[in-house]
Design an enzyme around this catalytic site. Structure first.
Site, mmCIF file in Angstrom:
data_model
loop_
_atom_site.group_PDB
_atom_site.id
_atom_site.type_symbol
_atom_site.label_atom_id
_atom_site.label_comp_id
_atom_site.label_asym_id
_atom_site.label_seq_id
_atom_site.Cartn_x
_atom_site.Cartn_y
_atom_site.Cartn_z
ATOM 1 N N GLY A 26 0.827 -1.196 0.000
ATOM 2 C CA GLY A 26 0.000 0.000 0.000
ATOM 3 C C GLY A 26 0.861 1.247 0.000
ATOM 4 N N GLN A 84 -5.239 -2.883 11.985
ATOM 5 C CA GLN A 84 -6.304 -3.780 12.427
ATOM 6 C C GLN A 84 -6.193 -5.184 11.835
ATOM 7 O OE1 GLN A 84 -6.689 -1.028 10.598
ATOM 8 N NE2 GLN A 84 -8.294 -1.216 9.059
ATOM 9 N N HIS A 108 4.777 1.409 12.671
ATOM 10 C CA HIS A 108 3.949 2.018 13.712
ATOM 11 C C HIS A 108 3.898 1.015 14.853
ATOM 12 C CE1 HIS A 108 0.935 4.216 15.830
ATOM 13 N NE2 HIS A 108 -0.100 3.499 15.451
ATOM 14 N N ASP A 191 1.593 9.514 18.245
ATOM 15 C CA ASP A 191 0.976 9.399 16.930
ATOM 16 C C ASP A 191 -0.544 9.352 17.048
ATOM 17 O OD1 ASP A 191 1.592 8.810 13.962
ATOM 18 O OD2 ASP A 191 0.167 7.231 14.474
#
Length: 338
Positions: A26, A84, A108, A191
């Site tokens: 992505g 997720q 992340h 973040d």
């Protein structure tokens, strides 16, 4: 003060003998794998066989495999699928393929910090998180510059995890601008707070509230759109280039005075207290639990809120006005009327 590393501080060779798998193609995935490939690294992409990105990655000259085969082949695995879905992908296709001494990487810290993914103690765990969207990471690299990034080490089984993280940062071009050292906790919590209170949540609600105030007072929606959304880019660009002072220097004296005397009437003590509550919910895991449950339930609230945003009057008038702006990048999916 945090430690900052640049190209001259980093040895890229620590990655050159590694086999690198990037899981996902992505926004971030394509940038990482293409930049690493162009930096001379041995990389391939891990994707579902049904992924629409398979053809795109192959057309870019990349080697593509299933997630499990890519993870089995590699000794450095970077997971760049959405937060997720990471737990499911990790447990079903990556965990059993990890070998002692391998490196598991993230952009992340969510799944590590909130204990959704618990890697074995015999692997290194690191983070390389560019502070910009993937298309900018790729474009900057191609232009000879880079996007700053954060690096962090969660587990250091090999004793070389930081060096590998820095080499990855150099391979994607980030040490041209600077790689800042942090930890998974601080990256994750700052973040999430920034997204919720300022960047995605706070700014969107401020825009809608300003637009609604002008329209309810009888002003044309077109003028309200320009004043409360369109021109915000001009202000944000000034912030980006030189901070708050640059913005104040660049606008009119009237705008500077009006902003400094009225801004505190919008962002009040009550607003600041709410920000503290938002931060607390990030720190204590309340938000993470809510988001995990939302995904487990099929994202019903997410879908309702998306629909409400799409149907807001500012989106309707914005679609009409943006058709006048042929300099804007096209986005057929978002800009096609239903």
């Amino acid at each position: 003060m945090v430690n900052v590393y640049y190209d001259t501080d980093v040895d890229l060779s620590v990655l050159q003998d590694k086999k690198i798998a990037v899981i996902g193609y992505g926004s971030q995935g394509h940038a990482h794998v293409l930049n690493l490939r162009d930096s001379g690294m041995n990389v391939r992409v891990g994707l579902r066989p049904s992924s629409l990105s398979c053809g795109e990655a192959e057309a870019a000259g990349l080697k593509v495999a299933t997630v499990s085969k890519a993870a089995d082949w590699a000794n450095v695995v970077m997971i760049l699928v959405p937060d997720q879905t990471q737990k499911k992908v990790y447990e079903e296709e990556i965990a059993a393929k990890l070998k002692p001494g391998d490196t598991l990487a993230f952009a992340h810290g969510f799944n590590i910090h909130y204990d959704q993914i618990t890697p074995p103690e015999s692997v290194d765990v690191m983070m390389v998180a560019p502070k910009g969207p993937g298309h900018l990471v790729r474009r900057s690299f191609e232009n000879g510059s880079g996007v700053p990034c954060l690096i962090a080490v969660h587990q250091d089984f090999s004793g070389q995890t930081k060096e590998v993280a820095l080499a990855w940062a150099k391979g994607i071009g980030s040490t041209r601008a600077g790689a800042l050292e942090t930890n998974f906790k601080d990256e994750t919590e700052t973040d999430l707070f920034g997204e919720q209170a300022v960047l995605c949540g706070g700014s969107a609600e401020l825009i809608k509230a300003g637009f609604e105030t002008l329209v309810e007072a009888g002003y044309p929606a077109e003028l309200a759109y320009f004043e409360c959304l369109h021109e915000l880019k001009l202000i944000v660009d000034l912030y980006y280039e030189g901070g708050l002072s640059r913005m104040n220097y660049s606008v009119s004296d009237t705008a500077e005075y009006g902003g400094m005397t009225r801004g505190t009437k919008i962002i009040t003590d009550e607003t600041r207290e709410e920000m503290k509550r938002i931060l607390k919910n990030v720190q204590n895991g309340t938000f993470a639990e809510e988001w995990i449950k939302e995904n487990r339930d099929g994202q019903p609230l997410m879908e309702r809120l998306r629909t409400e945003t799409e149907n807001h009057p500012i989106e309707k008038i914005g679609l009409k006005l943006r058709q006048m702006m042929d300099w804007l990048p096209s986005n057929d999916k978002l800009e096609t009327p239903a």
